[in-house]
Motif scaffolding. Structure first.
Motif, short mmCIF file in Angstrom:
data_model
loop_
_atom_site.label_atom_id
_atom_site.label_comp_id
_atom_site.label_asym_id
_atom_site.label_seq_id
_atom_site.Cartn_x
_atom_site.Cartn_y
_atom_site.Cartn_z
N HIS A 186 0.83 -1.21 0.00
CA HIS A 186 0.00 0.00 0.00
C HIS A 186 0.87 1.27 0.00
O HIS A 186 0.66 2.20 0.78
CB HIS A 186 -0.94 0.00 1.20
N LEU A 187 1.84 1.27 -0.90
CA LEU A 187 2.74 2.41 -1.07
C LEU A 187 2.69 2.86 -2.52
O LEU A 187 2.37 2.08 -3.42
CB LEU A 187 4.19 2.02 -0.73
N SER A 188 3.02 4.13 -2.76
CA SER A 188 3.09 4.61 -4.14
C SER A 188 4.32 3.99 -4.82
O SER A 188 5.29 3.60 -4.16
CB SER A 188 3.20 6.13 -4.18
N GLU A 189 4.26 3.92 -6.15
CA GLU A 189 5.39 3.35 -6.89
C GLU A 189 6.65 4.20 -6.69
O GLU A 189 7.75 3.67 -6.61
CB GLU A 189 5.04 3.26 -8.37
N ALA A 190 6.48 5.52 -6.59
CA ALA A 190 7.64 6.40 -6.36
C ALA A 190 8.28 6.12 -5.01
O ALA A 190 9.51 6.11 -4.87
CB ALA A 190 7.21 7.86 -6.45
N THR A 191 7.44 5.87 -3.99
CA THR A 191 7.96 5.55 -2.66
C THR A 191 8.71 4.22 -2.69
O THR A 191 9.80 4.09 -2.11
CB THR A 191 6.81 5.47 -1.64
N VAL A 192 8.17 3.25 -3.39
CA VAL A 192 8.83 1.94 -3.50
C VAL A 192 10.18 2.10 -4.20
O VAL A 192 11.18 1.51 -3.78
CB VAL A 192 7.95 0.94 -4.27
N LYS A 193 10.20 2.91 -5.25
CA LYS A 193 11.46 3.13 -5.97
C LYS A 193 12.52 3.68 -5.03
O LYS A 193 13.69 3.29 -5.09
CB LYS A 193 11.22 4.09 -7.13
N GLY A 194 12.12 4.58 -4.13
CA GLY A 194 13.05 5.12 -3.16
C GLY A 194 13.56 4.06 -2.21
O GLY A 194 14.76 4.01 -1.90
N TYR A 195 12.65 3.19 -1.76
CA TYR A 195 13.07 2.11 -0.87
C TYR A 195 14.02 1.15 -1.58
O TYR A 195 15.01 0.69 -1.00
CB TYR A 195 11.84 1.34 -0.37
N VAL A 196 13.71 0.82 -2.83
CA VAL A 196 14.57 -0.10 -3.58
C VAL A 196 15.97 0.49 -3.72
O VAL A 196 16.97 -0.21 -3.51
CB VAL A 196 13.96 -0.40 -4.97
N SER A 197 16.07 1.77 -4.07
CA SER A 197 17.38 2.41 -4.20
C SER A 197 18.14 2.37 -2.87
O SER A 197 19.35 2.11 -2.83
CB SER A 197 17.21 3.86 -4.65
N SER A 198 17.42 2.61 -1.78
CA SER A 198 18.04 2.59 -0.46
C SER A 198 18.54 1.20 -0.12
O SER A 198 19.66 1.03 0.38
CB SER A 198 17.04 3.06 0.59
N VAL A 199 17.74 0.18 -0.41
CA VAL A 199 18.13 -1.19 -0.13
C VAL A 199 19.39 -1.57 -0.91
O VAL A 199 20.35 -2.12 -0.36
CB VAL A 199 16.98 -2.16 -0.47
N LEU A 200 19.38 -1.27 -2.21
CA LEU A 200 20.54 -1.61 -3.04
C LEU A 200 21.80 -0.93 -2.52
O LEU A 200 22.87 -1.54 -2.46
CB LEU A 200 20.28 -1.20 -4.50
N GLY A 201 21.67 0.33 -2.13
CA GLY A 201 22.83 1.06 -1.63
C GLY A 201 23.36 0.49 -0.34
O GLY A 201 24.58 0.34 -0.16
N LYS A 202 22.46 0.15 0.57
CA LYS A 202 22.89 -0.34 1.89
C LYS A 202 23.56 -1.70 1.83
O LYS A 202 24.48 -1.98 2.60
CB LYS A 202 21.69 -0.39 2.85
N ILE A 203 23.11 -2.56 0.92
CA ILE A 203 23.69 -3.91 0.88
C ILE A 203 24.71 -4.07 -0.24
O ILE A 203 25.25 -5.15 -0.44
CB ILE A 203 22.59 -4.99 0.75
N GLY A 204 24.98 -2.98 -0.97
CA GLY A 204 26.02 -3.01 -1.99
C GLY A 204 25.66 -3.83 -3.21
O GLY A 204 26.56 -4.39 -3.87
N ALA A 205 24.38 -3.92 -3.54
CA ALA A 205 23.95 -4.67 -4.72
C ALA A 205 23.79 -3.72 -5.90
O ALA A 205 23.32 -2.59 -5.74
CB ALA A 205 22.62 -5.37 -4.45
#
Length: 215
Positions: A179-198
């Motif tokens: 139940h999140l906007s696609e833009a919000t999800v995109k932000g989370y995905v970018s954050s996840v990739l950055g934090k785990i170095g993927a």
């Protein structure tokens, strides 16, 4: 237009993929071949943005074609076409730089979305093969401790997003589930990739698998 090349030794598979992609309105199949030996030369000639490449072809090893494609200056994004019977080729394909894995009978809407994501620099992991791909790449070794250290840096919401990435969901599907906007999800995905170095979603899912976040 997003230019796509199809490389598969089954005429029926290529015909189905071509029909789906050409009907999308913003994607055009510019080249096709049934021989892995010809893939790199055709890619140099037609300069596709995305190549859908059969992981196994009768005339040649799909991995050989992948190596040659990756050696092209400014190579296209490459997604491997596979079946439910994911095999030992998967791990090597990811190591060689494949940007994703798609089932040959992927639903039309999902196929079009995957090609668009690839053209934008993303990576795709078909939900139908996600678990098998991750298991094959891990080669029976979860490398749990390093992965768990990376996962510890994530917030609870980021962990939820990563689990859904590992299930092969797109940003839109993740947004619908959480139940999140696609833009919000995109932000989370970018954050996840950055934090785990993927560098892409497939690598992120592999970290989650090795760390025990997804089965």
């Amino acid at each position: 237009m997003i230019k796509v090349m199809l490389a598969d030794d089954e005429d029926l598979v290529r015909s189905g993929l071509r029909m789906i992609l050409n009907s999308s309105g913003d994607i055009e199949v510019v080249a096709e071949c049934d021989d892995g030996h010809l893939v790199a030369d055709l890619a140099r000639q037609h300069r596709p943005h995305v190549v859908l490449l059969d992981i196994r072809m009768r005339s040649s090893d799909g991995l050989m074609a992948l190596r040659r494609l990756r050696a092209i200056p400014d190579p296209p994004k490459i997604a491997m076409l596979t079946t439910f019977d994911v095999d030992e080729y998967v791990s090597e394909a990811l190591r060689l730089g494949a940007s994703g894995f798609l089932l040959k009978d992927t639903e039309p809407e999902q196929l079009v979305r995957a090609v668009r994501d690839l053209a934008l620099g993303g990576a795709v992991l078909d939900p139908g093969v996600a678990a098998r791909v991750l298991a094959a790449v891990a080669d029976g070794e979860r490398a749990a401790e390093p992965a768990r250290r990376l996962l510890a840096s994530l917030s609870e919401r980021e962990r939820e997003v990563l689990v859904l990435i590992g299930q092969g969901m797109s940003n839109a599907e993740i947004g619908g589930t959480l139940h999140l906007s696609e833009a919000t999800v995109k932000g989370y995905v970018s954050s996840v990739l950055g934090k785990i170095g993927a560098v892409n979603r497939v690598q992120a899912a592999l970290v989650a698998f090795r760390g025990g976040l997804i089965a």
